[in-house]
Design an enzyme around this catalytic site. Sequence first.
Site, PDB file in Angstrom:
ATOM      1  N   GLY A   1     -16.725  -4.080 -15.465  1.00  0.00           N
ATOM      2  CA  GLY A   1     -16.989  -3.490 -14.142  1.00  0.00           C
ATOM      3  C   GLY A   1     -17.475  -2.072 -14.349  1.00  0.00           C
TER       4      GLY A   1
ATOM      5  N   VAL B   1     -18.328   2.973 -10.380  1.00  0.00           N
ATOM      6  CA  VAL B   1     -17.885   4.344 -10.679  1.00  0.00           C
ATOM      7  C   VAL B   1     -16.551   4.407 -11.429  1.00  0.00           C
ATOM      8  CG1 VAL B   1     -17.071   4.542  -8.292  1.00  0.00           C
ATOM      9  CG2 VAL B   1     -17.368   6.585  -9.642  1.00  0.00           C
TER      10      VAL B   1
ATOM     11  N   GLY C   1     -14.878   2.015 -13.278  1.00  0.00           N
ATOM     12  CA  GLY C   1     -14.916   1.409 -14.616  1.00  0.00           C
ATOM     13  C   GLY C   1     -15.705   2.262 -15.595  1.00  0.00           C
TER      14      GLY C   1
ATOM     15  N   ALA D   1     -11.368  -5.386  -5.703  1.00  0.00           N
ATOM     16  CA  ALA D   1     -10.130  -6.157  -5.569  1.00  0.00           C
ATOM     17  C   ALA D   1     -10.387  -7.427  -4.762  1.00  0.00           C
ATOM     18  CB  ALA D   1      -9.059  -5.298  -4.894  1.00  0.00           C
TER      19      ALA D   1
ATOM     20  N   SER E   1      -4.571   5.930 -10.076  1.00  0.00           N
ATOM     21  CA  SER E   1      -4.867   6.857  -8.974  1.00  0.00           C
ATOM     22  C   SER E   1      -5.540   8.109  -9.479  1.00  0.00           C
ATOM     23  CB  SER E   1      -3.590   7.249  -8.226  1.00  0.00           C
ATOM     24  OG  SER E   1      -3.918   8.227  -7.256  1.00  0.00           O
TER      25      SER E   1
ATOM     26  N   GLY F   1      -8.976   8.785  -8.084  1.00  0.00           N
ATOM     27  CA  GLY F   1     -10.382   8.708  -7.694  1.00  0.00           C
ATOM     28  C   GLY F   1     -11.293   8.786  -8.904  1.00  0.00           C
TER      29      GLY F   1
ATOM     30  N   LYS G   1       1.744   1.576  -6.988  1.00  0.00           N
ATOM     31  CA  LYS G   1       0.466   2.184  -6.574  1.00  0.00           C
ATOM     32  C   LYS G   1       0.273   2.042  -5.064  1.00  0.00           C
ATOM     33  CE  LYS G   1      -3.538   4.025  -6.332  1.00  0.00           C
ATOM     34  NZ  LYS G   1      -4.787   3.371  -6.181  1.00  0.00           N
TER      35      LYS G   1
ATOM     36  N   HIS H   1       2.379   4.606  -3.457  1.00  0.00           N
ATOM     37  CA  HIS H   1       1.680   5.888  -3.658  1.00  0.00           C
ATOM     38  C   HIS H   1       0.638   6.090  -2.557  1.00  0.00           C
ATOM     39  CE1 HIS H   1      -1.981   7.947  -4.971  1.00  0.00           C
ATOM     40  NE2 HIS H   1      -1.222   8.746  -5.703  1.00  0.00           N
ATOM     41  N   ASN H   2      -0.143   5.063  -2.288  1.00  0.00           N
ATOM     42  CA  ASN H   2      -1.187   5.192  -1.275  1.00  0.00           C
ATOM     43  C   ASN H   2      -0.601   5.351   0.127  1.00  0.00           C
ATOM     44  OD1 ASN H   2      -2.776   4.701  -3.509  1.00  0.00           O
ATOM     45  ND2 ASN H   2      -4.216   3.408  -2.415  1.00  0.00           N
TER      46      ASN H   2
ATOM     47  N   GLU I   1       0.311   8.801   0.410  1.00  0.00           N
ATOM     48  CA  GLU I   1      -0.948   9.553   0.560  1.00  0.00           C
ATOM     49  C   GLU I   1      -1.385   9.565   2.040  1.00  0.00           C
ATOM     50  OE1 GLU I   1      -3.953   8.339  -2.380  1.00  0.00           O
ATOM     51  OE2 GLU I   1      -5.407   8.272  -0.748  1.00  0.00           O
ATOM     52  N   TYR I   2      -1.276   8.433   2.706  1.00  0.00           N
ATOM     53  CA  TYR I   2      -1.639   8.363   4.130  1.00  0.00           C
ATOM     54  C   TYR I   2      -0.800   9.357   4.946  1.00  0.00           C
ATOM     55  CZ  TYR I   2      -4.417   3.948   4.270  1.00  0.00           C
ATOM     56  OH  TYR I   2      -5.367   2.974   4.144  1.00  0.00           O
TER      57      TYR I   2
ATOM     58  N   LYS J   1      -8.738   1.150   3.598  1.00  0.00           N
ATOM     59  CA  LYS J   1      -9.086  -0.048   2.826  1.00  0.00           C
ATOM     60  C   LYS J   1      -7.931  -1.029   2.700  1.00  0.00           C
ATOM     61  CE  LYS J   1     -12.904   1.485  -0.075  1.00  0.00           C
ATOM     62  NZ  LYS J   1     -13.245   1.894  -1.448  1.00  0.00           N
TER      63      LYS J   1
ATOM     64  N   ARG K   1      22.848  -8.558  22.679  1.00  0.00           N
ATOM     65  CA  ARG K   1      22.555  -9.792  21.934  1.00  0.00           C
ATOM     66  C   ARG K   1      23.681 -10.815  22.117  1.00  0.00           C
ATOM     67  NH1 ARG K   1      22.362  -9.307  16.452  1.00  0.00           N
ATOM     68  NH2 ARG K   1      20.901 -11.034  16.229  1.00  0.00           N
TER      69      ARG K   1
HETATM   70  P1  NBP Z   1     -16.135  -1.534  -6.517  1.00  0.00           P
HETATM   71  O1  NBP Z   1     -14.813  -1.779  -5.885  1.00  0.00           O
HETATM   72  O2  NBP Z   1     -17.256  -1.116  -5.657  1.00  0.00           O
HETATM   73  O3  NBP Z   1     -16.562  -2.855  -7.334  1.00  0.00           O
HETATM   74  C1  NBP Z   1     -17.803  -2.957  -7.972  1.00  0.00           C
HETATM   75  C2  NBP Z   1     -17.687  -3.730  -9.247  1.00  0.00           C
HETATM   76  O4  NBP Z   1     -17.189  -5.045  -8.979  1.00  0.00           O
HETATM   77  C3  NBP Z   1     -19.030  -3.910  -9.893  1.00  0.00           C
HETATM   78  O5  NBP Z   1     -18.873  -3.803 -11.280  1.00  0.00           O
HETATM   79  C4  NBP Z   1     -19.433  -5.312  -9.473  1.00  0.00           C
HETATM   80  O6  NBP Z   1     -20.354  -5.934 -10.332  1.00  0.00           O
HETATM   81  C5  NBP Z   1     -18.104  -5.994  -9.570  1.00  0.00           C
HETATM   82  N1  NBP Z   1     -18.072  -7.296  -8.906  1.00  0.00           N
HETATM   83  C6  NBP Z   1     -18.167  -7.618  -7.598  1.00  0.00           C
HETATM   84 BR1  NBP Z   1     -18.417  -6.402  -6.236  1.00  0.00          BR
HETATM   85  N2  NBP Z   1     -18.097  -8.920  -7.355  1.00  0.00           N
HETATM   86  C7  NBP Z   1     -17.952  -9.490  -8.569  1.00  0.00           C
HETATM   87  C8  NBP Z   1     -17.806 -10.833  -8.994  1.00  0.00           C
HETATM   88  N3  NBP Z   1     -17.768 -11.828  -8.123  1.00  0.00           N
HETATM   89  N4  NBP Z   1     -17.694 -11.049 -10.322  1.00  0.00           N
HETATM   90  C9  NBP Z   1     -17.709 -10.038 -11.206  1.00  0.00           C
HETATM   91  N5  NBP Z   1     -17.831  -8.740 -10.848  1.00  0.00           N
HETATM   92  C10 NBP Z   1     -17.956  -8.473  -9.550  1.00  0.00           C
HETATM   93  O7  NBP Z   1     -16.000  -0.468  -7.716  1.00  0.00           O
HETATM   94  P2  NBP Z   1     -15.127   0.873  -7.857  1.00  0.00           P
HETATM   95  O8  NBP Z   1     -15.221   1.736  -6.635  1.00  0.00           O
HETATM   96  O9  NBP Z   1     -15.496   1.425  -9.170  1.00  0.00           O
HETATM   97  O10 NBP Z   1     -13.620   0.347  -7.921  1.00  0.00           O
HETATM   98  C11 NBP Z   1     -13.185  -0.587  -8.897  1.00  0.00           C
HETATM   99  C12 NBP Z   1     -11.734  -0.933  -8.620  1.00  0.00           C
HETATM  100  O11 NBP Z   1     -10.938   0.241  -8.739  1.00  0.00           O
HETATM  101  C13 NBP Z   1     -11.483  -1.459  -7.210  1.00  0.00           C
HETATM  102  O12 NBP Z   1     -10.505  -2.464  -7.249  1.00  0.00           O
HETATM  103  C14 NBP Z   1     -10.945  -0.265  -6.465  1.00  0.00           C
HETATM  104  O13 NBP Z   1     -10.133  -0.615  -5.374  1.00  0.00           O
HETATM  105  C15 NBP Z   1     -10.165   0.413  -7.567  1.00  0.00           C
HETATM  106  N6  NBP Z   1      -9.922   1.841  -7.383  1.00  0.00           N
HETATM  107  C16 NBP Z   1     -10.865   2.649  -6.869  1.00  0.00           C
HETATM  108  C17 NBP Z   1     -10.618   4.007  -6.710  1.00  0.00           C
HETATM  109  C18 NBP Z   1     -11.671   4.913  -6.160  1.00  0.00           C
HETATM  110  O14 NBP Z   1     -11.375   6.093  -5.956  1.00  0.00           O
HETATM  111  N7  NBP Z   1     -12.896   4.428  -5.939  1.00  0.00           N
HETATM  112  C19 NBP Z   1      -9.396   4.533  -7.115  1.00  0.00           C
HETATM  113  C20 NBP Z   1      -8.463   3.695  -7.675  1.00  0.00           C
HETATM  114  C21 NBP Z   1      -8.723   2.352  -7.799  1.00  0.00           C
HETATM  115  P3  NBP Z   1     -21.934  -5.921  -9.978  1.00  0.00           P
HETATM  116  O15 NBP Z   1     -22.418  -4.567 -10.399  1.00  0.00           O
HETATM  117  O16 NBP Z   1     -22.506  -7.026 -10.784  1.00  0.00           O
HETATM  118  O17 NBP Z   1     -22.047  -6.123  -8.491  1.00  0.00           O
END
Ligand code: NBP
Length: 475
Positions: free
Chosen positions: A9, A12, A14, A76, A128, A130, A182, A185-186, A189-190, A259, A444
């Site tokens: 993944g 951002v 990953g 997710a 956590s 971001g 986690k 935690h969120n 955060e709210y 979310k 009751r």
């Molecule tokens: P996203 O939540 O936007 O997910 C995008 C990734 O998921 C891409 O690599 C995409 O691949 C892949 N994907 C999807 Br969409 N459908 C898929 C499928 N059917 N099979 C395989 N891969 C698939 O990315 P993110 O914002 O980097 O967040 C990643 C995780 O981290 C999420 O679970 C998020 O809740 C969690 N998180 C985010 C934050 C934050 O601040 N953003 C903080 C903590 C945790 P593709 O490129 O091929 O579409």
Amino acid sequence: ELASIGVVGMAVMGSNLARNFASHGHRVAIFNRSYEKTEKVMAEHGEEGGFIAARTPEELVASLEKPRRIMMMVKAGAATDATIETFVPLLEDGDILIDGGNAYYKDTQRREVALRDKGIHFVGVGVSGGEEGALHGPSIMPGGSAHSYEFLGPLLEDISAKFNGEPCCTYIGTDGAGHFVKMVHNGIEYSDMQGIGEAFSLLRAAGLSVPEISDIFREWNTGELDSYLIEITSEVLDQVDAKTGKPLIDVVVDAAGQKGTGTWTAQIALELSVDLNAIAESVFARSVSSSPDLRAALQPLLQGPDQTIAVEDRAAFVEDVRQALWASKVVAYSQGLDLIRVGAKEYGWEIDVAAVAKIWRAGCIIRAKLLDRISNEYAANSLTNLLEAPSLVEDMGNVQAGWRRTLGQAIAAGVPTPVFSAALAYYDSARSPRLPAFLIQGQRDFFGAHTYRRVDEEGTFHIEWSGDRSESKVD
Ligand code: NBP
């Protein structure tokens, strides 16, 4: 040379985590469903460390040391299940598949059981902080088997945030424990964010300008309220809109998004009968903010005061609001930690609450001075609830007058303060020697023969309400 970890993944989170592993000297294999994202990471950051760009799941698996460690950072829900289905047939006994996304902990429990049967360790990890946290050091909450933590823990501790040199990563407990923590935690955060919003509303109702309020938050950030969210609030308030010259916040639509993790926290609290009212109110506050039809229908109709507060002593008022915010924050943290205590009991996790507070001290969004104090209080005392901690008993006692004055003014002026009010209701319920639940029990028993217990005798009792109103002992 084989990679120590694979990251799947390349959105951002990953890509930043992969870069974090690489910058700590670990060889990282990366994969994304669509190869363009992997290519982009290689083009922009390939020089930062030892990356292996895998075009296929098979290539990724072949490039890893055994037991393999693969960290998924995908959306997710269905995307996570699809990714698991892709990789599981390629893995062997003892390999570790990690989900670092914001999964619902019950999904993690389900996935852990399914993969355990296949000999694969499934580890749900809360992350956590971001984007910035993922790159420079997040707070990490790993669940899964203790055995898998032996292989995985050192890597995660390496890339986590550090507080006084201590990693903000610790083993939380089996299966979904990490994602549960986690989630809480969120939820916290709210409530932190909504509480800050309520403080802002009160200060503005008292006639303070946005720059003045920003300065107040900056000042608060040097004391007991010192936290990341207070710090960024000042910065958000300082932003001037380029188009209108007004403070940016005055042109931002007042509808807060979400979310789901806050909602889950409130749902689980209901499910486990934990009073989490301050956090739940912060979820409801977002719901009402983003209900345009309801607001458009009611806003012109409902009567009340004009939401201004006449203040004679500004400094004293500001201090009262600070105390209300601090006290409400302490209550919300105590509720969140209580949900962790009860959740741990429900699911058989041995969660060390002091250690949880410790790993929230840096890297994550709720990082705050208060957490250092909370972890010390839990470590030094055997606490059922945070509000029992001797130093907090004293400080809450000292601030409650200011908290009550603040709410008195808010209510008189018609300024909504759902988190401050709910937190005070919790505090007062918790300190009440008698709650009106006796009356509910009477009702009751009256309409449903649900029985009641007596303060002076063992057993359950019932009154023949429609007969001679005599009391009988049921058992
Ligand atoms: P996203 O939540 O936007 O997910 C995008 C990734 O998921 C891409 O690599 C995409 O691949 C892949 N994907 C999807 Br969409 N459908 C898929 C499928 N059917 N099979 C395989 N891969 C698939 O990315 P993110 O914002 O980097 O967040 C990643 C995780 O981290 C999420 O679970 C998020 O809740 C969690 N998180 C985010 C934050 C934050 O601040 N953003 C903080 C903590 C945790 P593709 O490129 O091929 O579409």
